[in-house]
Structure formats: structure tokens, C-alpha cells
Design an enzyme around this catalytic site. Structure first.
Site, PDB file in Angstrom:
ATOM      1  CD  GLU A 237      20.935 -10.225  12.674  1.00 27.14           C
ATOM      2  OE1 GLU A 237      20.480 -11.034  13.511  1.00 27.14           O
ATOM      3  OE2 GLU A 237      20.563 -10.188  11.482  1.00 27.14           O
TER       4      GLU A 237
ATOM      5  CD  GLU B  95      22.002 -11.799   8.101  1.00 28.72           C
ATOM      6  OE1 GLU B  95      23.146 -11.753   8.594  1.00 28.72           O
ATOM      7  OE2 GLU B  95      21.042 -12.362   8.664  1.00 28.72           O
TER       8      GLU B  95
END
Length: 480
Positions: A306, A398
Site C-alpha cells: 500500500e 486485499e
């Protein structure tokens, strides 16, 4: 790990026409002002569909070593144009095409090869070029390209198959080596597929949750296609014991392979959000795991979890330095690249997917990450995913059923709306998390991993029960 709440090749495309051209060695003398190979061979292979094609080119230096190269050729038809390319800097003037080496593949020793490619368009015809130069030296030879006329079927997502599925009914046995075709993840038959599975939590904290019994349950009871292996880099992760964490990841890759599941190796960077902070670690790690697992068909590489607090240009630069390390060992595996704003395609930073669409990573077989947490990220995020999915190959590596902290109550309506969208668009996903952490996103009830029972609804949280029910539905992977 979480999104903050912010405002808004092993095989060619059998569906297409396939042509191949090999140009043999030459002994031509290079121009005085160029460091040229004194002999070279070029293989040019295409896969065509109506109006478009992918070209893969292998350059072999048969002469003196070079440090920096330029490949030149001309399209035979005026309507042929280079579009997005990879592993070289591409330009076109009229029919003349030039590909210049990039930093990591410019040095070619005698006998060394490198592979480059591009996606192109054509109008009237798509014949293969028949003459190439390397640093001004002609690569000549006697061969005739055999590109058949292009089909009238749609592009890469169109099925090709002429062979029956392999033995076995596991996801890997059926689908084999995966690749990106168009905006889809495709199987060995060139057919778009969707993988559905679970992400581990940090393997430094929840190793007890990933044993034979729990992985058997994931493969057999959940009928999952995918295990995402979340290897944190900071937070007591990889940086504390690189060799030890590399071994743990490899062991879980083997466990997934034994059960016929795909393994998504997640280089789980979160804080700091700039992936270049871990660039050297990423190169070391991916060099090791790609060399060790290159022969496996079940491995997908996620190179930055991320990214946050940085521009897309920074993420792209990082990707274009890490991907060649993987490609040096494993040229065929799919690589997934994180996006801006905690892998939100920039939405959580007030941007959108255009920055990726307009400036994609210069590499082949690449997908782009999108993450969401259903209670925090709703209609505006879904709308952007649907818009982006028409232009980009996306992979939801995710997501959570709860809010962006990974905790709180399950938002059933939003979670189902998200999964319905991913199913319709054939976007693969991994849910956060297959663990027994005492938080709303965990699939297993607290204490489950201290025991030996992982099957059935009795060990599941509300989130786990919802996701298990969605994953257990038949995959119906296409093979024809």
C-alpha cells in the site's frame, strides 16, 4: 494493511494469429560512430486480434559485447503503429521503429539475449518486419515470416483452446501458468478467470494460523483458489531477519502448491509509505524468491502493498526497478503493482485511475492493485473500479468487510455489493484476513489457531462466514 477513510508468458495468445520471424547472424561492419554488435539474431513473434497485436522480440548479440543498444526496424504496412511498449524506450517515425535499451538491459555480452515487446495497432494488414539493425549493424538472414491473416474475433480475452484440460481439479491444475491478456487475468487457455482467496495476517505474528490443518481447510472446505502471503517488511518483519522470512515465504508457497492453490507473495510495505525506502530490500528479496520459485506455475508477485504519501511517478519508478529483478529469473509470472493512496488507484488521495491509465508501468504481464474496506469505501470507490477496469488489469489483493481500521462491524450490504462487482468484472481478490486476531476483519474466531479444528462455520466470525460462503461457490474455470 488498511486504507484510511479519505474523501473521495509461457504461451502466446492462441486466440490471435501467430507469426514468427528469426533473423540469423550477420558479419556486417558497424558504422564508425556506433558501438555495434558484429553479429546479431532477432526473433519477432506476434499475437494478433482485430485491429491490434502484441509483439515480443528477443535480441541476441552474436558479436562483440555492447553497453547500450538501439534496435531498428520498419513496419511493412503504413497502418501499423507501436502503442504501449516495455523493457525499452520506443519511438516511431513513419514506418521506422526504434527501441533503445533501458538501464538494466543495455549491457549485452557476446551470446547474451534480452527480450522486449509492445502492444500495437494495425489497419489494413499486420505483416512482420523482415529486417532489423542493432546499433546500426544489419541483422540479416534467410527466413520468411508466416503471419496468417488476423481473425475477426475480439482481442486477447477470446478463447483459443485446442487441448483438453490437464489432469487434476485444483485451481492450479486446471489453469496452469497465468498471464495478463488485455484487462484480464487469463489461464493457460487464454481465458479470463477470477481467483478468490484469503490473505494471511503478518506471518511474524500469526505463524500458528498457517499449518497443515488450516491450509487444508482453506483449500478443501473453503475451496479457495489463492493464498496471499503477507510478509511485512517493517513491524518486526523482513528487515529483522531477511533469510528467515524468505524461508517462511518459500515454505508457504510450497504449501499452497501442494494444495493446488496460487500463492501471492506480498511484500507488505505500509509504513513508511514510500516504496523506494525499501528498494534495496525489495531487490534482494525478489531476486531470492523469483530464483527459487521460477519453475512453479502458482506464484504471483505483489511488489508493494500500500504505497502512501507518494506520487504515482514514484511508485512507477520503483516498479520499473524491481520488476526486471523478477524477470531475470521468472519471465512469465504475473506481477502486481501497488497504486497511490493505499492502493486505492489514487481515490483516497483525491485522484483517480487516469494517472495509471495515462502512464502505465513499462513492463509486460503486470496488473494493478486496488484495496478497499467495505464499511468505509462505498459507491464512489466502486464507480472508479468499474471505470478503471475497462482500461486496466486490476487485482484486489486485499479487502475487508469492515471499516478501514480492520475492525468494527461487518457491512454485509456493502461487502456483497463489492463482491458482486468483482465477480461480474472477473477481478481476482484476497480477503483480509485468514487469522484469529481479535478484530472484525479476521475470519477465524479468537483462539481458533491454538486448536486443531478449522473447518465448518463454528470456527468462523461473521466476516469469515460471509466470505467463506462467497468463495465456496463454483469457480467454473473455462478451458474451452
Amino acid at each position: 494493511m488498511k486504507l484510511p477513510a479519505r474523501p473521495s508468458r509461457r504461451t502466446l495468445l492462441m486466440a490471435g494469429a501467430v507469426g514468427a520471424l528469426t533473423v540469423a547472424a550477420s558479419a556486417a561492419v558497424p558504422p564508425a560512430d556506433a558501438q555495434a554488435a558484429t553479429g546479431c539474431a532477432v526473433t519477432y513473434t506476434t499475437s494478433s486480434w482485430t485491429g491490434g497485436f502484441t509483439a515480443n522480440i528477443t535480441i541476441k548479440n552474436l558479436g562483440d559485447a555492447v553497453d547500450g543498444w538501439t534496435l531498428g526496424f520498419a513496419f511493412p504496412d503504413a497502418g501499423q503503429r507501436v502503442g504501449q511498449g516495455w523493457s525499452a524506450t520506443w519511438s516511431q517515425a513513419g514506418a521506422a521503429v526504434t527501441a533503445r535499451s533501458v538501464s538494466w538491459n543495455g549491457a549485452l555480452a557476446t551470446g547474451a539475449s534480452t527480450s522486449i515487446g509492445f502492444n500495437g495497432t494495425w489497419s489494413a494488414a499486420n505483416p512482420a518486419p523482415t529486417a532489423f539493425t542493432l546499433n546500426g549493424t544489419a541483422c540479416t538472414g534467410a527466413t520468411t515470416p508466416t503471419t496468417p491473416p488476423p481473425p475477426t474475433t475480439p482481442p486477447p480475452t477470446t478463447p483459443p483452446p485446442t487441448t483438453p484440460p490437464p489432469g487434476g481439479q485444483t485451481p492450479v491444475a486446471i489453469n496452469g501458468q497465468l498471464r495478463v491478456c488485455g484487462v484480464n487475468l487469463c489461464n493457460q487457455y487464454g481465458r479470463p478467470i477470477q481467483l478468490r482467496g484469503m490473505s494471511t495476517h503478518g506471518i511474524q505474528w500469526f505463524a500458528r494460523c498457517y499449518n497443515d490443518a488450516s491450509l487444508d481447510a482453506l483449500a478443501d472446505d473453503w475451496r479457495a483458489d489463492l493464498l496471499r502471503i503477507a510478509m511485512y517488511v517493517q513491524e518486526d518483519g523482513y528487515e529483522t531477519d531477511p533469510a528467515g522470512f524468505t524461508n517462511r515465504v518459500n515454505a508457504l508457497v510450497d504449501e499452497a502448491e501442494q494444495r493446488g492453490m496460487y500463492a501471492l507473495i506480498d511484500f507488505h510495505t505500509l509504513t513508511p509509505g514510500d516504496p523506494t525506502y525499501n528498494l534495496d530490500r525489495a531487490k534482494t528479496f525478489f531476486a531470492a524468491v523469483s530464483a527459487r520459485n521460477a519453475a512453479k506455475k502458482n506464484v504471483i508477485y505483489e511488489i508493494a502493498n500500500e504505497p502512501n504519501g507518494v506520487s504515482w511517478a514514484t511508485i512507477k519508478s520503483y516498479a520499473e526497478q524491481v520488476i526486471p529483478v523478477i524477470r531475470a529469473n521468472d519471465p512469465d509470472a504475473v506481477v502486481v503493482v501497488g497504486t497511490r493512496g493505499w492502493s486505492s488507484l489514487g481515490v483516497s488521495d483525491g485522484s483517480n485511475a487516469n494517472e495509471v491509465i495515462d502512464n502505465p508501468v513499462n513492463a509486460a504481464n503486470v496488473m494493478y492493485t486496488f484495496h478497499f474496506y467495505a464499511a468505509s469505501h462505498r459507491d464512489n470507490y466502486r464507480a472508479e473500479v468499474e471505470r478503471a477496469a475497462a482500461r486496466l488489469p486490476l487485482f484486489v489483493t486485499e479487502f475487508g468487510t469492515v471499516d478501514y481500521t480492520g475492525d468494527g462491524g461487518v457491512d454485509v450490504a456493502s461487502s456483497n455489493a463489492w463482491i458482486d462487482l468483482l465477480d461480474r468484472l472477473k477481478i481476482s481478490y484476497a480477503n483480509w484476513t485468514y487469522s484469529d486476531k481479535a478484530e472484525g476483519s479476521a475470519a477465524l474466531r479468537p483462539g481458533t489457531c491454538a486448536g486443531s479444528t478449522y473447518t465448518g462455520p463454528g470456527v468462523l466470525t461473521e466476516s469469515g462466514a460471509l466470505i467463506r460462503d462467497r468463495i465456496r461457490t463454483p469457480d467454473n474455470f473455462p478451458t474451452a
